[in-house]
Write a protein that holds these residues in place. Structure first.
Motif, PDB file in Angstrom:
ATOM      1  N   ALA A  41       0.855  -1.131   0.186  1.00  0.00           N
ATOM      2  CA  ALA A  41       0.041  -0.020  -0.138  1.00  0.00           C
ATOM      3  C   ALA A  41       0.964   1.588   0.033  1.00  0.00           C
ATOM      4  CB  ALA A  41      -0.887   0.172   1.412  1.00  0.00           C
ATOM      5  N   GLY A  42       2.064   1.163   0.707  1.00  0.00           N
ATOM      6  CA  GLY A  42       2.728   2.383   0.960  1.00  0.00           C
ATOM      7  C   GLY A  42       3.428   2.913  -0.542  1.00  0.00           C
ATOM      8  N   LEU A  43       3.931   1.909  -1.051  1.00  0.00           N
ATOM      9  CA  LEU A  43       4.684   2.160  -2.282  1.00  0.00           C
ATOM     10  C   LEU A  43       3.768   2.820  -3.397  1.00  0.00           C
ATOM     11  CD1 LEU A  43       7.610   2.406  -3.682  1.00  0.00           C
ATOM     12  CD2 LEU A  43       7.239  -0.028  -4.286  1.00  0.00           C
ATOM     13  N   PRO A  44       2.723   2.371  -3.756  1.00  0.00           N
ATOM     14  CA  PRO A  44       1.774   3.290  -4.580  1.00  0.00           C
ATOM     15  C   PRO A  44       1.299   4.635  -4.283  1.00  0.00           C
ATOM     16  CG  PRO A  44       0.846   0.745  -4.232  1.00  0.00           C
ATOM     17  CD  PRO A  44       2.019   1.037  -3.187  1.00  0.00           C
ATOM     18  N   LEU A  45       1.397   4.704  -2.963  1.00  0.00           N
ATOM     19  CA  LEU A  45       1.133   6.169  -2.615  1.00  0.00           C
ATOM     20  C   LEU A  45       2.347   6.918  -2.698  1.00  0.00           C
ATOM     21  CD1 LEU A  45      -0.317   8.305  -0.923  1.00  0.00           C
ATOM     22  CD2 LEU A  45       0.487   7.492   0.990  1.00  0.00           C
ATOM     23  N   ALA A  46       3.653   6.402  -2.457  1.00  0.00           N
ATOM     24  CA  ALA A  46       4.833   7.038  -2.584  1.00  0.00           C
ATOM     25  C   ALA A  46       4.948   7.702  -4.135  1.00  0.00           C
ATOM     26  CB  ALA A  46       5.921   6.433  -2.117  1.00  0.00           C
ATOM     27  N   VAL A  47       4.667   6.535  -4.877  1.00  0.00           N
ATOM     28  CA  VAL A  47       4.836   6.872  -6.330  1.00  0.00           C
ATOM     29  C   VAL A  47       3.737   7.801  -6.849  1.00  0.00           C
ATOM     30  CG1 VAL A  47       4.409   5.831  -8.600  1.00  0.00           C
ATOM     31  CG2 VAL A  47       5.620   4.587  -6.988  1.00  0.00           C
ATOM     32  N   ALA A  48       2.562   7.868  -6.347  1.00  0.00           N
ATOM     33  CA  ALA A  48       1.540   8.776  -6.847  1.00  0.00           C
ATOM     34  C   ALA A  48       2.096  10.336  -6.357  1.00  0.00           C
ATOM     35  CB  ALA A  48       0.250   8.316  -6.138  1.00  0.00           C
ATOM     36  N   ALA A  49       2.475  10.370  -4.997  1.00  0.00           N
ATOM     37  CA  ALA A  49       3.061  11.639  -4.604  1.00  0.00           C
ATOM     38  C   ALA A  49       4.071  12.138  -5.447  1.00  0.00           C
ATOM     39  CB  ALA A  49       3.355  11.535  -3.117  1.00  0.00           C
ATOM     40  N   ALA A  50       5.008  11.396  -5.937  1.00  0.00           N
ATOM     41  CA  ALA A  50       6.090  11.654  -6.747  1.00  0.00           C
ATOM     42  C   ALA A  50       5.401  12.020  -8.203  1.00  0.00           C
ATOM     43  CB  ALA A  50       7.165  10.575  -6.938  1.00  0.00           C
ATOM     44  N   THR A  78       2.293  -4.229  -6.894  1.00  0.00           N
ATOM     45  CA  THR A  78       1.296  -3.026  -6.885  1.00  0.00           C
ATOM     46  C   THR A  78       1.923  -1.714  -7.702  1.00  0.00           C
ATOM     47  OG1 THR A  78       1.960  -2.408  -4.769  1.00  0.00           O
ATOM     48  CG2 THR A  78       0.027  -3.807  -4.863  1.00  0.00           C
ATOM     49  N   VAL A  79       3.000  -1.801  -7.904  1.00  0.00           N
ATOM     50  CA  VAL A  79       3.820  -0.834  -8.608  1.00  0.00           C
ATOM     51  C   VAL A  79       4.558  -1.422  -9.811  1.00  0.00           C
ATOM     52  CG1 VAL A  79       5.731   1.071  -8.631  1.00  0.00           C
ATOM     53  CG2 VAL A  79       4.077   0.820  -6.945  1.00  0.00           C
ATOM     54  N   THR A  80       4.701  -0.675 -11.121  1.00  0.00           N
ATOM     55  CA  THR A  80       5.462  -1.486 -12.234  1.00  0.00           C
ATOM     56  C   THR A  80       7.019  -0.640 -11.964  1.00  0.00           C
ATOM     57  OG1 THR A  80       4.611   0.297 -13.615  1.00  0.00           O
ATOM     58  CG2 THR A  80       3.386  -1.608 -13.249  1.00  0.00           C
ATOM     59  N   GLU A  81       7.842  -1.529 -13.002  1.00  0.00           N
ATOM     60  CA  GLU A  81       9.367  -0.942 -13.149  1.00  0.00           C
ATOM     61  C   GLU A  81       9.117   0.504 -14.053  1.00  0.00           C
ATOM     62  OE1 GLU A  81      13.401  -2.365 -15.221  1.00  0.00           O
ATOM     63  OE2 GLU A  81      11.996  -3.652 -14.238  1.00  0.00           O
ATOM     64  N   ALA A  82       8.085   0.566 -14.728  1.00  0.00           N
ATOM     65  CA  ALA A  82       7.951   1.845 -15.525  1.00  0.00           C
ATOM     66  C   ALA A  82       7.514   2.948 -14.615  1.00  0.00           C
ATOM     67  CB  ALA A  82       7.058   1.651 -16.712  1.00  0.00           C
ATOM     68  N   GLN A  83       6.678   2.691 -13.734  1.00  0.00           N
ATOM     69  CA  GLN A  83       6.424   3.596 -12.887  1.00  0.00           C
ATOM     70  C   GLN A  83       7.232   4.212 -11.857  1.00  0.00           C
ATOM     71  OE1 GLN A  83       3.087   1.499 -11.078  1.00  0.00           O
ATOM     72  NE2 GLN A  83       1.784   3.129 -11.398  1.00  0.00           N
ATOM     73  N   GLU A 179      -6.215   2.985   2.756  1.00  0.00           N
ATOM     74  CA  GLU A 179      -5.681   2.421   1.592  1.00  0.00           C
ATOM     75  C   GLU A 179      -6.853   1.600   0.767  1.00  0.00           C
ATOM     76  OE1 GLU A 179      -4.895  -0.643   0.452  1.00  0.00           O
ATOM     77  OE2 GLU A 179      -5.115  -1.721   2.276  1.00  0.00           O
ATOM     78  N   ARG A 180      -6.808   1.805  -0.372  1.00  0.00           N
ATOM     79  CA  ARG A 180      -7.541   1.232  -1.407  1.00  0.00           C
ATOM     80  C   ARG A 180      -6.934   0.416  -2.557  1.00  0.00           C
ATOM     81  NH1 ARG A 180     -12.939   4.964  -1.871  1.00  0.00           N
ATOM     82  NH2 ARG A 180     -14.158   4.061  -0.075  1.00  0.00           N
ATOM     83  N   VAL A 181      -5.648  -0.135  -2.283  1.00  0.00           N
ATOM     84  CA  VAL A 181      -4.959  -0.649  -3.358  1.00  0.00           C
ATOM     85  C   VAL A 181      -5.545  -2.122  -3.404  1.00  0.00           C
ATOM     86  CG1 VAL A 181      -2.584  -1.507  -3.900  1.00  0.00           C
ATOM     87  CG2 VAL A 181      -2.813   0.465  -2.712  1.00  0.00           C
ATOM     88  N   ASP A 182      -5.563  -2.459  -4.810  1.00  0.00           N
ATOM     89  CA  ASP A 182      -6.192  -3.693  -5.155  1.00  0.00           C
ATOM     90  C   ASP A 182      -5.389  -4.358  -6.171  1.00  0.00           C
ATOM     91  OD1 ASP A 182      -7.804  -6.048  -5.625  1.00  0.00           O
ATOM     92  OD2 ASP A 182      -9.137  -5.123  -7.026  1.00  0.00           O
ATOM     93  N   PRO A 183      -4.343  -5.321  -5.560  1.00  0.00           N
ATOM     94  CA  PRO A 183      -3.190  -5.966  -6.447  1.00  0.00           C
ATOM     95  C   PRO A 183      -3.908  -6.504  -7.551  1.00  0.00           C
ATOM     96  CG  PRO A 183      -2.920  -6.349  -4.067  1.00  0.00           C
ATOM     97  CD  PRO A 183      -4.130  -5.714  -4.164  1.00  0.00           C
ATOM     98  N   GLY A 184      -3.125  -6.353  -8.827  1.00  0.00           N
ATOM     99  CA  GLY A 184      -3.784  -7.182  -9.881  1.00  0.00           C
ATOM    100  C   GLY A 184      -4.993  -6.607 -10.801  1.00  0.00           C
ATOM    101  N   ASN A 185      -5.493  -5.617 -10.068  1.00  0.00           N
ATOM    102  CA  ASN A 185      -6.782  -4.827 -10.768  1.00  0.00           C
ATOM    103  C   ASN A 185      -6.193  -3.872 -11.834  1.00  0.00           C
ATOM    104  OD1 ASN A 185      -8.953  -3.107 -11.419  1.00  0.00           O
ATOM    105  ND2 ASN A 185      -9.572  -3.566  -9.297  1.00  0.00           N
ATOM    106  N   GLN A 186      -6.342  -4.392 -12.977  1.00  0.00           N
ATOM    107  CA  GLN A 186      -6.060  -3.481 -14.282  1.00  0.00           C
ATOM    108  C   GLN A 186      -6.817  -2.263 -14.853  1.00  0.00           C
ATOM    109  OE1 GLN A 186      -2.987  -4.450 -15.821  1.00  0.00           O
ATOM    110  NE2 GLN A 186      -2.929  -6.012 -14.175  1.00  0.00           N
ATOM    111  N   ARG A 187      -8.114  -2.223 -13.845  1.00  0.00           N
ATOM    112  CA  ARG A 187      -8.839  -0.967 -14.244  1.00  0.00           C
ATOM    113  C   ARG A 187      -9.012  -0.145 -13.277  1.00  0.00           C
ATOM    114  NH1 ARG A 187     -15.747  -1.404 -14.371  1.00  0.00           N
ATOM    115  NH2 ARG A 187     -15.991   0.476 -15.096  1.00  0.00           N
TER     116      ARG A 187
END
Length: 444
Positions: A41-50, A78-83, A179-187
């Protein structure tokens, strides 16, 4: 230092060279946002903030996580290499909490598990809160994202932070946003999933909502932190209860000779008043089997049993036992002795096409089968090693051959890799995870 790692720590030797706890912070670059706990959950938030332009730093005791983030290799799915690559100039990680004092926003995203008896364990959250307390300064915004029962943020979290001598709502701002992270959710990802925000005061709400509005498309503000805390638990209790309903319904359908999948498809044609849920081997992951127990525990303290959640938990926890009984019955009907029978489990993660095995029902199912003397083999494209209550399962090395030679194949999770063509080669197939078109298939 009093900080909890977001996942179990690994040895320093496994960290990438030049990173980890000895990483030197660039003091010339002011960090605006700190994310305490950089796991699922934390890493997606960090990426979104950046991505929103904030200079962001993740804090974690897990040296491997820190190292992976710093070399641009996502340690969670929950985060990709491209992100990570896209925000490499704005995001890094460390194990040193000293930088917290320089941040404008501190978000806490550490785990909130339950113990073996289903009792909430706030230890990781309180430990992280004490770390924040030790570096707290006036005008900072502290946001709790870790799931917890109502009254935690304005209770023990506030009390701990105010041990710094600063007053929440006056000297610093305090809010809760689950947090509302849903691993694997493509939508649905971080940006298009509405963010729920509750604050200790009106100004706390405004500050937190303003922060998230730069990160996501929609922010919903609640009356206080307690409503935001309760909303997260309600979301997952809703799923827990409906999964329990359809899991128990599947057992009744099996006894009555009714195809549960055809029944669900028929009911799902109703355009109102019905949401389809699908039965399976059980319920796993970091939310559904855990979050409702936080409110069960808190309600019990007030003398108010949360019966629906308690019963749903029992039903879902019993599913692996029921599937194991189906395995024994199916083998017996085909004249195969249970002891020594080879059973292949396909997919041991808690949901399809993710690498997360937390609370996976495959563990309970495998333990039941091993206890009956079954030779259990597993395959999962995302998992190299898997154990059931301390016993290592033998991995499949040649999947088509193992499907063809196993006495029975059980589809635990329907990963994309498990196409009907592969499953058609099974001698016997038990598919609680979904309908499969083979003559030997047995459905719930």
């Amino acid at each position: 230092m009093d900080l909890i790692a977001s996942v179990p720590p690994v040895s320093a030797a496994s960290a990438a060279p030049g990173y980890g706890p000895t990483a030197v912070l660039d003091r010339a670059r002011t960090t605006e946002v700190a994310v305490v706990g950089i796991g699922y959950a934390g890493l997606p938030l960090a990426v979104a903030a950046a991505e929103a332009g904030h200079r962001t730093r993740g804090l974690d005791l897990n040296e491997f996580l820190v190292a992976q983030v710093n070399i641009g290799s996502p340690p969670v799915d929950t985060v990709t290499e491209a992100q990570l690559a896209a925000v490499s100039g704005l995001l890094d990680a460390t194990t040193d909490p000293a930088f917290l004092r320089d941040c404008s926003v501190i978000a806490v995203c550490v785990p909130t598990p339950v113990d073996a008896h289903g009792v909430p364990d706030l230890g990781p959250l309180l430990s992280a809160t004490r770390t924040v307390r030790d570096h707290l300064r006036p005008d900072q915004l502290v946001i709790i994202e870790s799931t917890t029962y109502p009254g935690t943020t304005d209770g023990v979290i506030r009390e701990t932070l105010e041990e710094s001598g600063l007053v929440a709502g006056e000297d610093f701002y305090l809010a809760f946003s689950p947090e509302r992270v849903d691993p694997g959710n493509q939508r649905f990802g971080f940006h298009n999933t509405p963010k729920v925000v509750g604050g200790l005061t009106a100004e706390c709400r405004a500050r937190a909502a303003g922060f998230y509005r730069k990160l996501t498309e929609q922010v919903h503000v609640t009356r206080s932190t307690r409503e935001a805390e309760a909303a997260k638990i309600l979301e997952n209790t809703y799923r827990q209860v409906n999964l329990a309903l359809v899991n128990e319904f599947a057992q009744i359908c099996h006894r009555l000779g009714v195809d549960v999948w055809d029944t669900i498809d028929a009911a799902a044609t109703k355009p109102f008043g019905f949401t389809p849920f699908r039965p399976g081997v059980g319920v796993g992951g970091h939310c559904i089997p855990v979050d409702p127990l936080y409110l069960v525990h808190r309600a019990a303290q007030e003398g108010l049993p949360f019966r629906m959640a308690e019963q749903a938990q029992r039903i879902n926890d019993s599913m692996p036992v029921w599937v194991a009984a189906r395995v024994r019955d199916l083998l017996a009907r085909h004249g195969i002795a249970i002891r020594g029978a080879r059973v292949l489990l396909l997919g041991v993660t808690y949901k399809p096409d993710v690498a997360d095995v937390r609370h996976s029902p495959a563990e309970s199912l495998a333990a039941e089968l091993l206890g009956a003397g079954v030779d259990v083999v597993f395959h999962d494209p995302y998992v190299d090693a898997f154990s059931a209550r301390g016993r290592e399962l033998r991995p499949s090395r040649d999947l088509p051959a193992d499907v063809a030679t196993a006495d029975l194949t059980v589809v635990v999770q329907r990963h994309r890799a498990y196409q009907d063509e592969l499953l058609a080669g099974a001698r016997l197939l038990l598919d609680p995870s979904g309908p499969a078109a083979t003559a030997g298939t047995s459905r719930p």
